[in-house]
Design a protein around this motif. Sequence first.
Motif, PDB file in Angstrom:
ATOM      1  N   ALA A 139       4.499  -3.897  15.478  1.00 32.21           N
ATOM      2  CA  ALA A 139       3.966  -2.879  15.433  1.00 32.21           C
ATOM      3  C   ALA A 139       2.732  -2.796  14.762  1.00 32.21           C
ATOM      4  O   ALA A 139       2.656  -3.406  13.785  1.00 32.21           O
ATOM      5  N   ARG A 140       2.054  -1.510  14.948  1.00 29.76           N
ATOM      6  CA  ARG A 140       0.245  -1.678  14.109  1.00 29.76           C
ATOM      7  C   ARG A 140      -0.023  -0.692  13.781  1.00 29.76           C
ATOM      8  O   ARG A 140       0.862   0.834  14.264  1.00 29.76           O
ATOM      9  N   ALA A 141      -0.371  -0.543  12.140  1.00 32.36           N
ATOM     10  CA  ALA A 141      -0.831   1.125  11.715  1.00 32.36           C
ATOM     11  C   ALA A 141      -2.505   1.287  11.672  1.00 32.36           C
ATOM     12  O   ALA A 141      -2.843   0.277  12.160  1.00 32.36           O
ATOM     13  N   TYR A 142      -2.391   2.211  12.551  1.00 33.99           N
ATOM     14  CA  TYR A 142      -4.145   2.364  12.733  1.00 33.99           C
ATOM     15  C   TYR A 142      -4.481   3.504  11.801  1.00 33.99           C
ATOM     16  O   TYR A 142      -4.221   4.687  11.550  1.00 33.99           O
ATOM     17  N   VAL A 143      -5.094   3.613  11.075  1.00 33.37           N
ATOM     18  CA  VAL A 143      -5.340   4.224   8.961  1.00 33.37           C
ATOM     19  C   VAL A 143      -6.931   4.130   9.433  1.00 33.37           C
ATOM     20  O   VAL A 143      -7.586   3.517   9.291  1.00 33.37           O
ATOM     21  N   PHE A 144      -7.158   5.435  10.059  1.00 30.27           N
ATOM     22  CA  PHE A 144      -8.397   6.243   9.825  1.00 30.27           C
ATOM     23  C   PHE A 144      -9.086   6.880   8.606  1.00 30.27           C
ATOM     24  O   PHE A 144      -8.056   8.101   7.956  1.00 30.27           O
ATOM     25  N   GLY A 145     -10.157   6.600   7.258  1.00 28.36           N
ATOM     26  CA  GLY A 145     -10.212   7.102   6.542  1.00 28.36           C
ATOM     27  C   GLY A 145     -11.295   6.099   6.674  1.00 28.36           C
ATOM     28  O   GLY A 145     -12.364   6.174   7.187  1.00 28.36           O
ATOM     29  N   GLU A 146     -11.979   6.268   5.077  1.00 30.72           N
ATOM     30  CA  GLU A 146     -12.910   5.852   4.637  1.00 30.72           C
ATOM     31  C   GLU A 146     -12.631   4.348   3.552  1.00 30.72           C
ATOM     32  O   GLU A 146     -11.254   4.218   2.912  1.00 30.72           O
ATOM     33  N   ILE A 178       0.436   2.009   1.323  1.00 31.54           N
ATOM     34  CA  ILE A 178       0.786   0.898   2.731  1.00 31.54           C
ATOM     35  C   ILE A 178       0.219  -0.484   2.313  1.00 31.54           C
ATOM     36  O   ILE A 178      -0.749  -0.263   2.194  1.00 31.54           O
ATOM     37  N   HIS A 179       0.773  -0.962   1.824  1.00 32.41           N
ATOM     38  CA  HIS A 179      -0.195  -2.051   1.744  1.00 32.41           C
ATOM     39  C   HIS A 179       0.221  -2.938   3.270  1.00 32.41           C
ATOM     40  O   HIS A 179       1.240  -2.906   3.862  1.00 32.41           O
ATOM     41  N   LEU A 180      -0.665  -3.607   4.036  1.00 31.36           N
ATOM     42  CA  LEU A 180      -1.267  -3.590   4.977  1.00 31.36           C
ATOM     43  C   LEU A 180      -2.111  -5.175   5.134  1.00 31.36           C
ATOM     44  O   LEU A 180      -2.647  -5.554   4.446  1.00 31.36           O
ATOM     45  N   ARG A 181      -1.896  -6.163   6.141  1.00 31.58           N
ATOM     46  CA  ARG A 181      -2.675  -7.171   6.627  1.00 31.58           C
ATOM     47  C   ARG A 181      -2.867  -6.870   8.124  1.00 31.58           C
ATOM     48  O   ARG A 181      -2.118  -6.672   8.765  1.00 31.58           O
ATOM     49  N   ALA A 182      -4.638  -8.028   8.306  1.00 37.77           N
ATOM     50  CA  ALA A 182      -4.333  -8.100   9.397  1.00 37.77           C
ATOM     51  C   ALA A 182      -5.746  -9.163   9.440  1.00 37.77           C
ATOM     52  O   ALA A 182      -6.902  -9.589   8.028  1.00 37.77           O
ATOM     53  N   SER A 183      -5.829 -10.512  10.351  1.00 35.45           N
ATOM     54  CA  SER A 183      -5.877 -11.568  10.246  1.00 35.45           C
ATOM     55  C   SER A 183      -5.999 -12.069   8.814  1.00 35.45           C
ATOM     56  O   SER A 183      -7.088 -12.615   8.728  1.00 35.45           O
ATOM     57  N   GLY A 184      -5.357 -12.170   8.296  1.00 33.68           N
ATOM     58  CA  GLY A 184      -4.972 -12.975   6.983  1.00 33.68           C
ATOM     59  C   GLY A 184      -5.800 -11.757   5.716  1.00 33.68           C
ATOM     60  O   GLY A 184      -5.576 -12.128   4.777  1.00 33.68           O
ATOM     61  N   ILE A 185      -6.289 -10.311   5.819  1.00 33.16           N
ATOM     62  CA  ILE A 185      -6.761 -10.009   4.956  1.00 33.16           C
ATOM     63  C   ILE A 185      -5.692  -8.806   4.629  1.00 33.16           C
ATOM     64  O   ILE A 185      -5.205  -8.238   5.962  1.00 33.16           O
ATOM     65  N   ASP A 186      -5.569  -8.609   3.458  1.00 37.12           N
ATOM     66  CA  ASP A 186      -4.663  -7.500   2.937  1.00 37.12           C
ATOM     67  C   ASP A 186      -5.080  -6.129   2.670  1.00 37.12           C
ATOM     68  O   ASP A 186      -6.610  -6.578   1.966  1.00 37.12           O
ATOM     69  N   TYR A 187      -5.213  -5.327   2.654  1.00 32.76           N
ATOM     70  CA  TYR A 187      -5.507  -4.470   2.468  1.00 32.76           C
ATOM     71  C   TYR A 187      -4.343  -3.260   1.512  1.00 32.76           C
ATOM     72  O   TYR A 187      -3.172  -3.124   1.934  1.00 32.76           O
ATOM     73  N   ARG A 188      -4.930  -1.739   1.131  1.00 35.85           N
ATOM     74  CA  ARG A 188      -4.184  -0.600   1.067  1.00 35.85           C
ATOM     75  C   ARG A 188      -4.524   0.093   1.915  1.00 35.85           C
ATOM     76  O   ARG A 188      -6.001   0.250   1.202  1.00 35.85           O
ATOM     77  N   ALA A 195      -3.621  -2.422  11.558  1.00 37.10           N
ATOM     78  CA  ALA A 195      -2.880  -3.698  10.735  1.00 37.10           C
ATOM     79  C   ALA A 195      -1.855  -3.509  11.120  1.00 37.10           C
ATOM     80  O   ALA A 195      -1.014  -2.941  10.985  1.00 37.10           O
ATOM     81  N   ALA A 196      -0.949  -4.973  10.222  1.00 36.46           N
ATOM     82  CA  ALA A 196       0.409  -4.835  10.309  1.00 36.46           C
ATOM     83  C   ALA A 196       0.716  -4.133   8.964  1.00 36.46           C
ATOM     84  O   ALA A 196       0.578  -4.535   7.767  1.00 36.46           O
ATOM     85  N   VAL A 197       2.033  -3.213   8.503  1.00 33.65           N
ATOM     86  CA  VAL A 197       2.737  -2.924   7.765  1.00 33.65           C
ATOM     87  C   VAL A 197       2.819  -3.967   6.915  1.00 33.65           C
ATOM     88  O   VAL A 197       3.958  -4.929   7.440  1.00 33.65           O
ATOM     89  N   VAL A 198       3.414  -4.216   5.774  1.00 30.21           N
ATOM     90  CA  VAL A 198       3.901  -4.884   4.577  1.00 30.21           C
ATOM     91  C   VAL A 198       4.770  -4.897   3.887  1.00 30.21           C
ATOM     92  O   VAL A 198       5.573  -5.267   3.511  1.00 30.21           O
TER      93      VAL A 198
END
Length: 338
Positions: free
Chosen positions: A131-138, A28-38, A11-14
């Motif tokens: 830039a893109r973040a690749y966050v590995f986890g659960e 970290i607030h992230l966004r991918a394909s219009g969906i928000d993630y933390r 995702a991209a860093v917002v």
Amino acid sequence: MPLKRYGVLRAAVVDRRIETNDTPHYQIHLRASGIDYRAAVNVRSQQSPPDLLHLAADHFDHPILEQVRRLPDGFTEIDGGPGGVAIDFIRGNLFDRTSMRPVPAAKPGPDNDLGDFLDHFVRRALGDLDARAYVFGEAWGPEAKPDKIFGFRPGNGIHDVHMNQGNRGRFAGDNGVWQDGALLLHFPAADEWVAIFLAFQSQVWHTDDITGHPLPELPGAGPAPQPSSSEPDHLVRIVAAVVNPAGPAPEAETVTLLNTSPRDIDLAGWSLVDRAGGRLPLSGALASGAAARVPVAEPVRLGSGGGTLTLLDARGLKVDGVAWTAGQGRREGWSVVF
């Protein structure tokens, strides 16, 4: 049991936020394909000692990146195992764990605590639209409520962005292999990768290959371990390998080992393990300070397209591990030096 929804979020860093509460995270607030993630990144341990072990590898290069860069935007669930995109701090040879250092969660002044170190790289990604973040986890969510930090709806995100094995006590249920968390940042303009790895000092470095639980009677991860009879890091080093031999098949791949210790070492029961889990038994003695060139035979295969190789002692404990990329293996007949 291991993590339920292990995977990687691309995702991209917002936005980002550094917390200073009793159980702080770097958010970290992230966004991918219009969906928000933390992404909630731990910066302080609930177990003693509280400071996390940290390593930031700029100009990171590893054969796993060939698969990582092909991931789509959004969260991709991963089946853990060798040879794929899953991360394992012990078995994946992503970095030298003796380079990790404990860092406080918060400390007065600039650029001297874990929040600052994370912010240094994440702010760079925040200012780069490509830039893109690749966050590995659960993964968690989606939740039927807004996100508690950034307020987007529905709440959605990823945590456990750290080593997820070798735990004792109340966190032992998170243990597993090939399910460690990490933060990778890609800056396409320079094709540069940054990798950030975190672990708790309470975690044990040598773990069971099936469960990820600590092996008995071994010390914890700790910072910068020294080689010893119980902690064998780098007693013997993998110093070079011919991964792309000259001539027709079958090609004569070789590995060069160096005994760095002040004593002779009996290699009976030792083994070399490749990226797919193939194991080559070793034998004979290696004199103090001596090097030996070991012919590689099935089922172990090196290969010029990138790979990893791990050296295990007679107890099955990791002594050394290396990785090489397709770029390093391209030159026919040359040794890759580690």
